[in-house]
Design an enzyme around this catalytic site. Structure first.
Site, mmCIF file in Angstrom:
data_model
loop_
_atom_site.group_PDB
_atom_site.id
_atom_site.type_symbol
_atom_site.label_atom_id
_atom_site.label_comp_id
_atom_site.label_asym_id
_atom_site.label_seq_id
_atom_site.Cartn_x
_atom_site.Cartn_y
_atom_site.Cartn_z
ATOM 1 N N LYS A 130 0.855 -1.179 0.000
ATOM 2 C CA LYS A 130 0.000 0.000 0.000
ATOM 3 C C LYS A 130 0.895 1.235 0.000
ATOM 4 O O LYS A 130 1.456 1.629 1.010
ATOM 5 C CB LYS A 130 -0.911 0.049 1.229
ATOM 6 C CG LYS A 130 -2.055 1.026 0.991
ATOM 7 C CD LYS A 130 -2.353 1.972 2.139
ATOM 8 C CE LYS A 130 -1.541 3.166 2.363
ATOM 9 N NZ LYS A 130 -1.788 4.334 1.529
ATOM 10 N N GLU A 163 9.853 1.485 10.587
ATOM 11 C CA GLU A 163 10.868 2.529 10.357
ATOM 12 C C GLU A 163 10.132 3.844 10.505
ATOM 13 O O GLU A 163 9.299 4.178 9.661
ATOM 14 C CB GLU A 163 11.420 2.454 8.930
ATOM 15 C CG GLU A 163 12.104 1.166 8.583
ATOM 16 C CD GLU A 163 13.513 1.078 9.123
ATOM 17 O OE1 GLU A 163 13.942 2.014 9.837
ATOM 18 O OE2 GLU A 163 14.168 0.068 8.845
ATOM 19 N N CYS A 193 13.730 10.893 6.396
ATOM 20 C CA CYS A 193 13.567 10.496 7.803
ATOM 21 C C CYS A 193 14.853 10.692 8.579
ATOM 22 O O CYS A 193 14.821 11.035 9.754
ATOM 23 C CB CYS A 193 13.100 9.053 7.871
ATOM 24 S SG CYS A 193 14.056 7.970 6.838
ATOM 25 N N GLU A 199 9.792 16.498 14.520
ATOM 26 C CA GLU A 199 10.220 16.260 13.149
ATOM 27 C C GLU A 199 9.430 17.200 12.233
ATOM 28 O O GLU A 199 8.203 17.186 12.237
ATOM 29 C CB GLU A 199 9.929 14.815 12.782
ATOM 30 C CG GLU A 199 10.381 14.496 11.380
ATOM 31 C CD GLU A 199 10.201 13.040 11.030
ATOM 32 O OE1 GLU A 199 9.118 12.501 11.289
ATOM 33 O OE2 GLU A 199 11.142 12.453 10.483
HETATM 34 P P1 NAP Z 1 2.365 8.488 7.614
HETATM 35 O O1 NAP Z 1 1.273 9.451 7.658
HETATM 36 O O2 NAP Z 1 2.680 7.720 8.843
HETATM 37 O O3 NAP Z 1 2.026 7.501 6.413
HETATM 38 C C1 NAP Z 1 2.818 6.403 6.081
HETATM 39 C C2 NAP Z 1 1.965 5.358 5.405
HETATM 40 O O4 NAP Z 1 1.024 4.834 6.340
HETATM 41 C C3 NAP Z 1 1.137 5.915 4.245
HETATM 42 O O5 NAP Z 1 1.053 4.946 3.234
HETATM 43 C C4 NAP Z 1 -0.215 6.135 4.898
HETATM 44 O O6 NAP Z 1 -1.268 6.156 3.978
HETATM 45 C C5 NAP Z 1 -0.289 4.930 5.818
HETATM 46 N N1 NAP Z 1 -1.245 5.038 6.918
HETATM 47 C C6 NAP Z 1 -1.826 6.143 7.437
HETATM 48 N N2 NAP Z 1 -2.682 5.807 8.430
HETATM 49 C C7 NAP Z 1 -2.646 4.460 8.546
HETATM 50 C C8 NAP Z 1 -3.310 3.510 9.388
HETATM 51 N N3 NAP Z 1 -4.177 3.879 10.327
HETATM 52 N N4 NAP Z 1 -3.035 2.204 9.231
HETATM 53 C C9 NAP Z 1 -2.144 1.794 8.302
HETATM 54 N N5 NAP Z 1 -1.503 2.644 7.468
HETATM 55 C C10 NAP Z 1 -1.738 3.966 7.585
HETATM 56 O O7 NAP Z 1 3.722 9.133 7.172
HETATM 57 P P2 NAP Z 1 3.968 10.075 5.914
HETATM 58 O O8 NAP Z 1 3.396 11.393 6.276
HETATM 59 O O9 NAP Z 1 3.547 9.406 4.684
HETATM 60 O O10 NAP Z 1 5.546 10.100 5.880
HETATM 61 C C11 NAP Z 1 6.292 10.908 6.710
HETATM 62 C C12 NAP Z 1 6.820 10.147 7.912
HETATM 63 O O11 NAP Z 1 7.505 8.954 7.541
HETATM 64 C C13 NAP Z 1 7.829 10.942 8.674
HETATM 65 O O12 NAP Z 1 7.505 10.920 10.045
HETATM 66 C C14 NAP Z 1 9.146 10.240 8.421
HETATM 67 O O13 NAP Z 1 10.117 10.365 9.399
HETATM 68 C C15 NAP Z 1 8.744 8.851 8.248
HETATM 69 N N6 NAP Z 1 9.729 8.147 7.438
HETATM 70 C C16 NAP Z 1 10.567 7.268 8.061
HETATM 71 C C17 NAP Z 1 11.524 6.591 7.337
HETATM 72 C C18 NAP Z 1 12.449 5.591 7.976
HETATM 73 O O14 NAP Z 1 13.086 4.834 7.265
HETATM 74 N N7 NAP Z 1 12.553 5.548 9.281
HETATM 75 C C19 NAP Z 1 11.620 6.816 5.971
HETATM 76 C C20 NAP Z 1 10.754 7.728 5.371
HETATM 77 C C21 NAP Z 1 9.810 8.374 6.124
HETATM 78 P P3 NAP Z 1 -1.824 7.534 3.308
HETATM 79 O O15 NAP Z 1 -0.787 8.562 3.499
HETATM 80 O O16 NAP Z 1 -2.040 7.169 1.887
HETATM 81 O O17 NAP Z 1 -3.115 7.839 3.989
#
Ligand code: NAP
Ligand code: MG
Length: 489
Positions: A183, A258, A292, A391
């Site tokens: 997804k 992650e 990240c 962040e």
């Molecule tokens: P996010 O809001 O947590 O979303 C990540 C993924 O999870 C998206 O595909 C999102 O779908 C999905 N998601 C949202 N709610 C969910 C739920 N209740 N159940 C299951 N999946 C769900 O994060 P983002 O805003 O996309 O990305 C930014 C974050 O990612 C930052 O905090 C960053 O630090 C972190 N990140 C970490 C790493 C690492 O390797 N540690 C790498 C990259 C990014 P939708 O967005 O389509 O709704």
């Protein structure tokens, strides 16, 4: 400046059982090019039924053993073929990544997609090297272990490195014989869909890799709840990660997370200052700061503070946001209007809490379009300020001066995150001593933000657990089975 070109693609369906598949609801959502604010394509809005269909396809593919039972060498060869196909399509897929995410084409073409290819080749090599052991035990018994695929993997990925973070999961999952439902983030689904088509073209059996696009709260949630999903591999925010852990508890699924970061970048006065300034710049402004592991907290030893600031500000002023498709652009568009708003909100907070705005701070448009933000540096930030703790996930650097090693280690570790850190010094004793004391999954010494398929990556503390990449990742996609044989007859 020339107008940013517009591109429009046909509607994108779900990808289930090696076929494009219309969403059960009949609903689609627009995916936007953040540099032009134009809709690039309509993407299928998957729902619970679609997720269930994809999981059942992955489960059937697992049960058929066509993939997990294939000779491991042949599985590796197929992964290698996928890497070759992707490499041949680098330009096309890098372009998709750039129009969907807003990142400079320089990054997608020379970093993201080549890294995807490397990761696939690396795990292609592992496919026939994952094996158990024979273990000496008491009595006349033979004990051996088997490494079996964990099963159906639900991969949930964010929008900052859309294909790369998917491949970090798909590579080890496919190498070990698992099947996958991916997804992707709603904001950036295009590269994942195209990649799944390439996998089918390379001969990956139907059902081994499925893609369900749609909302996290719908498709993501349904994947985490689904009893036929054995493991969730998640990259995203700490907030959603915590929720996934709670939901996964319902079926005791395996989970690897992650999550976010607020990584310290520490500049000691004895370092190569030019290199440290370049590293500090790239550490926060590469990928628009939507990284990240971004070095978002820059700790600078007081005696070199002014020199570092001067170099940093000069560089930041040159990194003017521009058309992401132009090969010379190094600062692209923020991924979405909502994210731009979040970033600008943090900039306002930085000012309100008394940090000194050294450069940037403004939203930018190109020909009246696009969600750009200037590279922004705050000086004289203190550790309690919001911009030093939370962040931001945007091009905003918090510079914090320090007096000595003990103080900087204390400040560096004083956040809930622990993803990465960088240290700049010529003193090798100090470099290793500080590396040992920083609570982070990756520490770079006199370099920053470098990755390799063979080097494990992941977080301490609230940055998550489990490691991706390297041999470590194979653990997360296999179950160890212990077999006892009575040799007494
Ligand atoms: P996010 O809001 O947590 O979303 C990540 C993924 O999870 C998206 O595909 C999102 O779908 C999905 N998601 C949202 N709610 C969910 C739920 N209740 N159940 C299951 N999946 C769900 O994060 P983002 O805003 O996309 O990305 C930014 C974050 O990612 C930052 O905090 C960053 O630090 C972190 N990140 C970490 C790493 C690492 O390797 N540690 C790498 C990259 C990014 P939708 O967005 O389509 O709704
Ligand atoms: Mg988009």
């Amino acid at each position: 400046m020339e107008a940013v070109k517009e591109v429009r693609l046909s509607d994108r369906q779900l990808f289930i059982g090696n076929e494009p598949s219309a969403p059960h609801s009949g609903q689609y959502f627009a995916t936007i090019n953040p540099a032009t604010e134009e809709s690039i394509a309509q993407v299928a809005a998957g729902d619970r039924e679609d997720t269930d269909r994809a999981v059942r396809a992955a489960h059937a593919a697992l049960a058929s053993k066509e993939w997990s039972g294939m000779d491991a060498t042949d599985r590796g060869r197929l992964l290698w073929n996928i890497a070759d196909l992707l490499e041949a399509r680098t330009e096309e897929i890098a372009h998709l990544e750039t129009i969907d995410n807003g990142k400079p084409i320089f990054e997608s073409q020379y970093v993201d997609i080549p890294l995807c290819v490397n990761v696939l080749r690396y795990y292609a090599g592992w496919a026939d090297k994952v094996h158990g052991a024979t273990i000496p035990v008491r009595g006349e018994n033979l004990v051996y272990t088997r490494r079996e695929p964990v099963g159906v993997v639900g991969a949930i990925t964010p929008w900052n490195f859309p294909l790369l973070l998917a491949v970090w999961k798909i590579g080890p999952a496919l190498a070990t014989g698992c099947t996958v439902v991916l997804k992707p983030a709603e904001l950036t689904s295009l590269s994942a869909l195209r990649f799944a088509e390439l996998c089918a073209e390379a001969g990956l059996p139907a059902g081994v890799l499925n893609v369900v696009t749609g909302k996290g709260s719908v498709v993501g949630q349904a994947l985490v709840e689904h009893p036929l999903v054995d493991k969730i591999a998640f990259t995203g925010s700490t907030e959603v990660g915590k929720r996934i852990m709670q939901t996964a508890a319902g079926t005791t699924k395996r989970v690897s997370l992650e999550l976010g970061g607020k990584s310290p970048n520490i500049v000691f006065s004895d370092c190569d200052l030019e290199a440290a300034i370049r590293g500090a710049h790239n550490g926060i402004f590469y990928g628009k700061g939507e990284v990240c592991a971004a070095g978002s907290r820059l700790f600078v030893e007081e005696s070199v503070h002014d020199a570092v600031m001067e170099g940093l500000v000069a560089r930041a002023k040159r990194a003017v946001p521009a058309d992401p498709l132009h090969p010379k652009t190094r600062m692209g568009a923020i991924v979405s209007e909502a994210q731009q708003k979040t970033v600008l909100g943090y900039i306002a907070k930085g000012k309100a809490e008394g940090a000194t705005l050294a450069t940037g701070g403004e939203a930018v448009k190109i020909n009246d379009r696009g969600f750009f933000v200037q590279p922004t540096i705050f000086d004289h930030v203190t550790p309690e300020m919001t911009i030093a703790r939370e962040e931001i996930f945007g091009p905003v650097l918090a510079v914090i001066p320090f007096k000595d090693e003990a103080e900087v280690i204390r400040m560096a570790n004083d956040v809930k995150y622990g993803l990465a850190a960088a240290i700049w010094t010529r003193d090798i004793t100090r470099a290793h001593a500080v590396a040992a004391r920083i609570k982070a999954g990756t520490v770079w010494i006199n370099m920053i933000n470098t990755y390799d398929a063979a080097a494990p990556f992941g977080g301490f503390k609230e940055s998550g657990f489990g490691r991706e990449l390297g041999e470590n990742a194979l653990e997360a996609y296999t179950e160890t089975k212990t077999v006892w044989v009575n040799l007494k007859g």
